[in-house]
Scaffold this active site. Structure first.
Site, mmCIF file in Angstrom:
data_model
loop_
_atom_site.group_PDB
_atom_site.id
_atom_site.type_symbol
_atom_site.label_atom_id
_atom_site.label_comp_id
_atom_site.label_asym_id
_atom_site.label_seq_id
_atom_site.Cartn_x
_atom_site.Cartn_y
_atom_site.Cartn_z
ATOM 1 N N LYS A 82 -3.145 -10.061 -5.590
ATOM 2 C CA LYS A 82 -3.522 -9.195 -6.719
ATOM 3 C C LYS A 82 -3.725 -10.119 -7.917
ATOM 4 O O LYS A 82 -3.050 -11.150 -8.040
ATOM 5 C CB LYS A 82 -2.406 -8.192 -7.041
ATOM 6 C CG LYS A 82 -2.896 -6.924 -7.700
ATOM 7 C CD LYS A 82 -3.390 -5.920 -6.653
ATOM 8 C CE LYS A 82 -3.734 -4.579 -7.192
ATOM 9 N NZ LYS A 82 -4.108 -3.627 -6.148
ATOM 10 N N SER A 150 -14.459 2.574 -4.830
ATOM 11 C CA SER A 150 -13.587 2.890 -3.691
ATOM 12 C C SER A 150 -12.798 4.175 -3.932
ATOM 13 O O SER A 150 -12.115 4.662 -3.030
ATOM 14 C CB SER A 150 -12.615 1.732 -3.456
ATOM 15 O OG SER A 150 -11.856 1.506 -4.628
ATOM 16 N N GLY A 184 -2.701 12.607 -12.954
ATOM 17 C CA GLY A 184 -3.747 11.613 -13.179
ATOM 18 C C GLY A 184 -5.060 12.080 -12.587
ATOM 19 O O GLY A 184 -5.194 12.204 -11.365
ATOM 20 N N ALA A 263 -1.787 8.562 -4.700
ATOM 21 C CA ALA A 263 -2.534 7.299 -4.624
ATOM 22 C C ALA A 263 -1.941 6.146 -5.410
ATOM 23 O O ALA A 263 -2.253 4.985 -5.126
ATOM 24 C CB ALA A 263 -3.958 7.532 -5.141
#
Ligand code: NAD
Ligand code: PPY
Length: 352
Positions: A82, A150, A184, A263
């Site tokens: 990351k 994505s 969200g 998610a």
């Protein structure tokens, strides 16, 4: 380097971290490569304001470790990494372009050890810009020859995960009348909310952006929830799709939902929270399993030559993987987080 950096790095089990500071934009760049055992390290680029550079490093280290597990469980031939770009303030377009160019040169210098993609506050257009100077990038825009955002695939994967969780915990074969609170309403959450509404779920929504909440209320008939009332709101499924760290030990005691399935990366502040959720009878879908749709989209379509049908099969597989994890957790009386870690470890050990 201050002591906080040393402390963070000494406690990390990853391979290496590359650090660059861009004085012109006062931006710290951290590329965290946790593991290359299964292949080059893959993971998105997060651009964020942090209280101090050490907090950005800590975030990158944790997220990179989660990527190793995510990609192993998803069966993708990549290790985990990351990158974090710690900016003093969200940049204007000119400053953003400069930061992205400097960052692209940094990724290029790693010669394919690290493959990047979008994450918080970076998008397809940033990936297009990175691709001008460096080939190691997923999710460029479709116009530029990439696979595009994505987020929709991530939402589809989360929907499969919610279906599997509802079947396992509530013995319900469909989502009609199941209440789902989506926290969200960004790229993933807004798409997920639409899919849930189409499936007949009773939708509750929360976002710090009131405009996004109003849109979901108007278009989908969702019930609004105040952002700070999310944890205490009764629902069948809580789907965190905003930020990490939303469930600490205290929140785990307060939650009244039956299932946590969303998610956001690193939803739990600590793996002990997963045990506590189990003890309270809340089924937790490990975030790094249920949110793998974005990785399947970018890597599957751009590196493995999948078509849309193949991608959809792998997204549906997220539900099947979760069911296997739930069974193992029940069988051995361990948290679902531990059961998912075991699955990842078996795959990593097999590649040794
Ligand atoms: P996004 O930035 O598009 O959306 C995030 C949304 O959350 C925004 O609408 C924002 O206003 C809202 N938000 C921020 N803080 C909040 C709070 N405290 N309470 C309520 N709402 C809040 O991000 P995204 O691409 O939709 O991703 C959502 C989450 O899923 C992130 O944690 C991301 O890391 C993770 N994730 C995304 C992908 C992907 O493919 N995009 C893949 C895997 C994981
Ligand atoms: C994530 O799922 O959090 C990602 O970072 C997705 C990803 C996976 C592999 C390469 C780039 C981005």
């Amino acid at each position: 380097m201050d002591q906080a950096f040393e402390h963070r790095l000494a406690g990390w089990d990853g391979e290496h971290v590359v650090i660059r500071y861009d004085p012109a934009s006062s931006t710290w760049m951290f590329v965290c490569i946790h593991s290359t055992r299964l292949g080059p390290a893959g993971g998105g680029t997060r651009l964020r304001v942090y209280p101090r550079p050490a907090a950005a490093l800590a975030d990158g280290l944790l997220l990179a470790k989660a990527m190793t597990t995510k990609l192993a469980v998803a069966g993708l031939p990549l290790g985990g990494g990351k990158a974090v770009l710690a900016v003093p303030a969200l940049p204007d377009p000119v400053t953003r372009a400069r930061i992205i160019d400097r960052y692209a040169d940094l990724v290029a210098s790693l010669r394919g050890t690290y493959l990047t993609g979008p994450d918080m506050n970076t998008s397809e257009s940033d990936m297009d810009r990175i691709a001008r100077r460096c080939p190691y990038v997923f999710c460029r825009s479709v116009a530029a020859g990439g696979s595009g955002s994505s987020a929709p695939a991530t939402a589809v994967g989360v929907l499969h995960g919610i279906r599997a969780s509802v079947q396992y915990a509530l013995d319900a074969g469909d989502l009609r009348g199941i209440s789902v609170l989506v926290q969200g309403l960004g790229g993933v959450g807004s798409h997920l909310a639409r899919l849930l509404a189409d499936a007949g779920a009773t939708l509750l929504v929360a976002d710090v952006d009131a405009g996004r909440v109003q849109q979901a209320v108007r278009a989908l008939g969702a019930k609004p929830v105040e952002p700070d009332a999310v944890v205490g709101t009764a629902c069948d499924v809580f789907a965190p799709c905003a930020i990490g760290g939303v469930i600490d030990l205290q929140a785990a005691e307060t939650l009244t939902c039956r299932i946590v399935a969303g998610a956001a990366n690193n939803q739990l502040t600590d793996p002990r929270v997963a045990r506590q959720l189990r003890d309270r009878g809340v089924l937790y879908a490990p975030d790094f399993v249920i949110n793998a749709g974005g990785a399947l989209h970018g890597v599957g379509l751009e590196k493995l030559g999948w078509d849309q049908a193949e991608l959809q099969r792998h997204l549906a597989g997220i539900g099947e993987t979760l069911t296997g994890i739930y069974r193992e957790a029940d069988q051995d009386d361990i948290s679902t987080h531990e059961a998912a870690q075991r699955l990842a470890q078996r795959r990593l050990d097999a590649a040794r």
